[in-house]
Enzyme design. Structure first.
Site, PDB file in Angstrom:
ATOM      1  N   ASN A   1      11.279   8.134   0.196  1.00 40.58           N
ATOM      2  CA  ASN A   1      11.748   7.744  -1.142  1.00 40.58           C
ATOM      3  C   ASN A   1      12.055   6.256  -1.285  1.00 40.58           C
ATOM      4  O   ASN A   1      11.896   5.697  -2.365  1.00 40.58           O
ATOM      5  CB  ASN A   1      13.001   8.570  -1.478  1.00 40.58           C
TER       6      ASN A   1
ATOM      7  N   TYR B   1       3.621  -3.874  -6.648  1.00 39.98           N
ATOM      8  CA  TYR B   1       4.235  -2.543  -6.753  1.00 39.98           C
ATOM      9  C   TYR B   1       3.162  -1.491  -7.043  1.00 39.98           C
ATOM     10  O   TYR B   1       3.101  -0.450  -6.380  1.00 39.98           O
ATOM     11  CB  TYR B   1       5.288  -2.561  -7.866  1.00 39.98           C
TER      12      TYR B   1
ATOM     13  N   SER C   1       0.997  -0.923  -4.016  1.00 48.29           N
ATOM     14  CA  SER C   1       1.698  -0.196  -2.942  1.00 48.29           C
ATOM     15  C   SER C   1       1.828   1.281  -3.289  1.00 48.29           C
ATOM     16  O   SER C   1       1.696   2.157  -2.432  1.00 48.29           O
ATOM     17  CB  SER C   1       3.082  -0.807  -2.694  1.00 48.29           C
ATOM     18  N   LYS C   2       2.052   1.567  -4.552  1.00 42.45           N
ATOM     19  CA  LYS C   2       2.214   2.967  -4.969  1.00 42.45           C
ATOM     20  C   LYS C   2       0.866   3.679  -5.011  1.00 42.45           C
ATOM     21  O   LYS C   2       0.783   4.888  -4.794  1.00 42.45           O
ATOM     22  CB  LYS C   2       2.932   3.033  -6.325  1.00 42.45           C
TER      23      LYS C   2
ATOM     24  N   ILE D   1      12.688   6.409 -14.817  1.00 46.95           N
ATOM     25  CA  ILE D   1      13.850   7.227 -14.461  1.00 46.95           C
ATOM     26  C   ILE D   1      15.073   6.303 -14.490  1.00 46.95           C
ATOM     27  O   ILE D   1      15.014   5.174 -13.982  1.00 46.95           O
ATOM     28  CB  ILE D   1      13.690   7.840 -13.044  1.00 46.95           C
TER      29      ILE D   1
HETATM   30  P1  NAP Z   1      17.146   2.769  -6.154  1.00 46.46           P
HETATM   31  O1  NAP Z   1      18.210   3.362  -7.023  1.00 46.46           O
HETATM   32  O2  NAP Z   1      16.935   1.300  -6.162  1.00 46.46           O
HETATM   33  O3  NAP Z   1      17.400   3.272  -4.661  1.00 46.46           O
HETATM   34  C1  NAP Z   1      16.596   2.860  -3.600  1.00 46.46           C
HETATM   35  C2  NAP Z   1      17.450   2.713  -2.352  1.00 46.46           C
HETATM   36  O4  NAP Z   1      16.589   2.285  -1.263  1.00 46.46           O
HETATM   37  C3  NAP Z   1      18.513   1.628  -2.506  1.00 46.46           C
HETATM   38  O5  NAP Z   1      19.731   2.019  -1.892  1.00 46.46           O
HETATM   39  C4  NAP Z   1      17.870   0.437  -1.771  1.00 46.46           C
HETATM   40  O6  NAP Z   1      18.806  -0.531  -1.336  1.00 46.46           O
HETATM   41  C5  NAP Z   1      17.194   1.153  -0.629  1.00 46.46           C
HETATM   42  N1  NAP Z   1      16.189   0.319   0.053  1.00 46.46           N
HETATM   43  C6  NAP Z   1      15.557  -0.791  -0.412  1.00 46.46           C
HETATM   44  N2  NAP Z   1      14.735  -1.293   0.527  1.00 46.46           N
HETATM   45  C7  NAP Z   1      14.847  -0.492   1.610  1.00 46.46           C
HETATM   46  C8  NAP Z   1      14.270  -0.509   2.916  1.00 46.46           C
HETATM   47  N3  NAP Z   1      13.428  -1.478   3.296  1.00 46.46           N
HETATM   48  N4  NAP Z   1      14.611   0.454   3.790  1.00 46.46           N
HETATM   49  C9  NAP Z   1      15.495   1.433   3.428  1.00 46.46           C
HETATM   50  N5  NAP Z   1      16.095   1.490   2.217  1.00 46.46           N
HETATM   51  C10 NAP Z   1      15.774   0.539   1.316  1.00 46.46           C
HETATM   52  O7  NAP Z   1      15.701   3.403  -6.488  1.00 46.46           O
HETATM   53  P2  NAP Z   1      15.232   4.641  -7.420  1.00 46.46           P
HETATM   54  O8  NAP Z   1      15.035   4.138  -8.782  1.00 46.46           O
HETATM   55  O9  NAP Z   1      16.054   5.845  -7.152  1.00 46.46           O
HETATM   56  O10 NAP Z   1      13.754   4.839  -6.831  1.00 46.46           O
HETATM   57  C11 NAP Z   1      13.486   5.678  -5.724  1.00 46.46           C
HETATM   58  C12 NAP Z   1      11.983   5.693  -5.507  1.00 46.46           C
HETATM   59  O11 NAP Z   1      11.324   6.128  -6.712  1.00 46.46           O
HETATM   60  C13 NAP Z   1      11.371   4.336  -5.174  1.00 46.46           C
HETATM   61  O12 NAP Z   1      10.342   4.498  -4.240  1.00 46.46           O
HETATM   62  C14 NAP Z   1      10.816   3.881  -6.508  1.00 46.46           C
HETATM   63  O13 NAP Z   1       9.749   2.953  -6.367  1.00 46.46           O
HETATM   64  C15 NAP Z   1      10.337   5.189  -7.083  1.00 46.46           C
HETATM   65  N6  NAP Z   1      10.191   5.191  -8.527  1.00 46.46           N
HETATM   66  C16 NAP Z   1      11.264   4.947  -9.321  1.00 46.46           C
HETATM   67  C17 NAP Z   1      11.107   4.968 -10.696  1.00 46.46           C
HETATM   68  C18 NAP Z   1      12.265   4.717 -11.639  1.00 46.46           C
HETATM   69  O14 NAP Z   1      12.012   4.617 -12.849  1.00 46.46           O
HETATM   70  N7  NAP Z   1      13.507   4.631 -11.161  1.00 46.46           N
HETATM   71  C19 NAP Z   1       9.853   5.226 -11.260  1.00 46.46           C
HETATM   72  C20 NAP Z   1       8.777   5.452 -10.410  1.00 46.46           C
HETATM   73  C21 NAP Z   1       8.966   5.457  -9.043  1.00 46.46           C
HETATM   74  P3  NAP Z   1      19.030  -1.831  -2.292  1.00 46.46           P
HETATM   75  O15 NAP Z   1      19.607  -1.317  -3.585  1.00 46.46           O
HETATM   76  O16 NAP Z   1      19.951  -2.691  -1.505  1.00 46.46           O
HETATM   77  O17 NAP Z   1      17.659  -2.444  -2.492  1.00 46.46           O
END
Ligand code: NAP
Length: 254
Positions: free
Chosen positions: A91, A158, A161-162, A191
Site C-alpha cells: 500500500n 506517479y 509507477s502505478k 480517496i
Molecule cells: P497516505 O495517507 O499518504 O499514507 C501513506 C503512508 O505511507 C504514509 O504514512 C507515508 O508516510 C508512508 N510512506 C511514504 N513513503 C514510504 C516508504 N518509502 N516506505 C514506507 N512507508 C512510506 O496515502 P493514501 O492516500 O492512504 O494512499 C495509500 C496508497 O493508495 C498509495 O499507494 C497511493 O498512491 C494510493 N492511492 C491513493 C489515492 C488517494 O486518492 N488517496 C488514489 C489512488 C491511489 P509520509 O506521510 O511520511 O509520506
C-alpha cells in the site's frame, strides 16, 4: 468468526490513510497484522490506537519499502512473531511533485517516485513470495491507482509507477498461480486521505472532484479497505491478475 481468522498480513504504509484503515479492519476480522511505515509518528499513533483493542494481534515496524534490506527484516520479523505470511498489502506510496509536466520532470523526482511505488511494490512481492510458497498459499494486493490505467497530466512519474504496478501484478499472477498465490491490484480514484489534502482542502477543487463522481462523494479509506479485505480473503480464491477500480463510477465504461 472473522473473515481473516488465522491469517497473517503485512500491510505497508499502514500509519496513515487507507493503510491504517486496512490494519484496523484486518485486525477486526481476525488477522495478525504486521503494520509497517516509514513515518514513526504515524506508526506510533496507529499502534497506540490498535494496541488497546488488539493487544496480541498487531505489531508495528519501521520500514522504507524501497530498501531491500528493510524487506528482509520485515519478513523475518513477521515469520518470527506470527510464524508465516499469508497476505501482503503493498500500500505504501507517494505522489511526488504534482505540478511537473513530463518535460519539466527531473530524473531525481522520477527516481524518488519510482523507487517507492514501483520498486517498493516489486521488492515486497519478491521477499514475501518465497514465504508464501513455503506456506502453500498467499494473497497479494497491490495498490495502484486510476492513474495507473489512464495516466494523469502533471503526474508522469506517479502514473508510470502505478502502471508498472498494474502490469507486474498480472505477471506475478501468471507466475505464481501454480503455487496458490493470488496477485491482484486495486485502482482507487480520489480517496479522502492526507495524501489528497492538497486537493480536497480547496472547496472549489473538492466540489469539482465530487461532481465528476456519479456516486457524488469522495471515496473514503474504508471504501478501499473493504475491497482489499475481500481480495485478501479466501472469499476471492478464484480471482487473480484482476484490476479492481474503486472510483464511485468516475470511469464507468460502456
Ligand atoms: P497516505 O495517507 O499518504 O499514507 C501513506 C503512508 O505511507 C504514509 O504514512 C507515508 O508516510 C508512508 N510512506 C511514504 N513513503 C514510504 C516508504 N518509502 N516506505 C514506507 N512507508 C512510506 O496515502 P493514501 O492516500 O492512504 O494512499 C495509500 C496508497 O493508495 C498509495 O499507494 C497511493 O498512491 C494510493 N492511492 C491513493 C489515492 C488517494 O486518492 N488517496 C488514489 C489512488 C491511489 P509520509 O506521510 O511520511 O509520506
Amino acid at each position: 468468526m472473522g473473515r481473516l481468522d488465522g491469517k497473517v498480513a503485512v500491510i505497508t504504509g499502514a500509519g496513515s490513510g487507507q493503510g491504517a484503515m486496512e490494519a484496523e479492519l484486518f485486525a477486526r476480522e481476525g488477522a495478525k497484522v504486521v503494520a509497517t511505515d516509514m513515518n514513526d509518528e504515524h506508526l506510533g499513533e496507529l499502534l497506540e490506537r490498535l494496541g488497546e483493542q488488539y493487544p496480541d494481534a498487531v505489531i508495528g515496524l519501521r520500514q522504507d519499502v524501497s530498501k531491500e534490506a528493510d524487506w528482509q527484516h520485515i519478513v523475518e520479523e513477521a515469520v518470527g512473531t506470527f510464524g508465516k505470511v499469508d497476505i501482503l498489502i503493498n500500500n505504501a506510496g507517494i505522489t511526488g511533485i504534482t505540478e511537473f509536466t513530463l518535460n519539466k520532470l527531473t530524473i531525481e523526482e522520477w527516481d524518488k517516485v519510482m523507487n517507492v511505488n514501483a520498486l517498493g511494490n516489486f521488492l515486497g512481492m519478491k521477499h514475501v513470495i518465497p514465504e508464501m510458497k513455503r506456506n502453500g498459499q498467499g494473497s497479494i494486493v497491490n495498490i495502484s491507482s486510476l492513474t495507473g490505467i489512464s495516466g494523469l497530466g502533471g503526474l508522469t512519474a506517479y502514473s508510470a509507477s502505478k502502471g508498472a504496478i498494474r502490469t507486474m501484478t498480472k505477471g506475478a499472477a501468471r507466475d505464481f498461480g501454480g503455487d496458490h498465490i493470488r496477485v491482484n491490484s486495486i485502482h482507487p480514484g480520489y480517496i479522502e486521505t492526507p495524501s489528497t489534502e492538497y486537493l480536497t482542502s480547496n472547496a472549489d477543487i473538492r466540489d469539482a472532484l465530487i461532481a465528476a463522481v456519479p456516486l457524488k462523494y469522495l471515496g473514503q479509506s474504508e471504501d478501499v479497505a473493504y475491497a482489499a479485505l475481500f481480495l485478501a480473503s479466501d472469499e476471492a480464491r478464484f480471482i487473480t491478475g484482476e484490476e479492481l477500480i474503486i472510483d464511485g463510477g468516475q470511469t464507468i465504461k460502456e
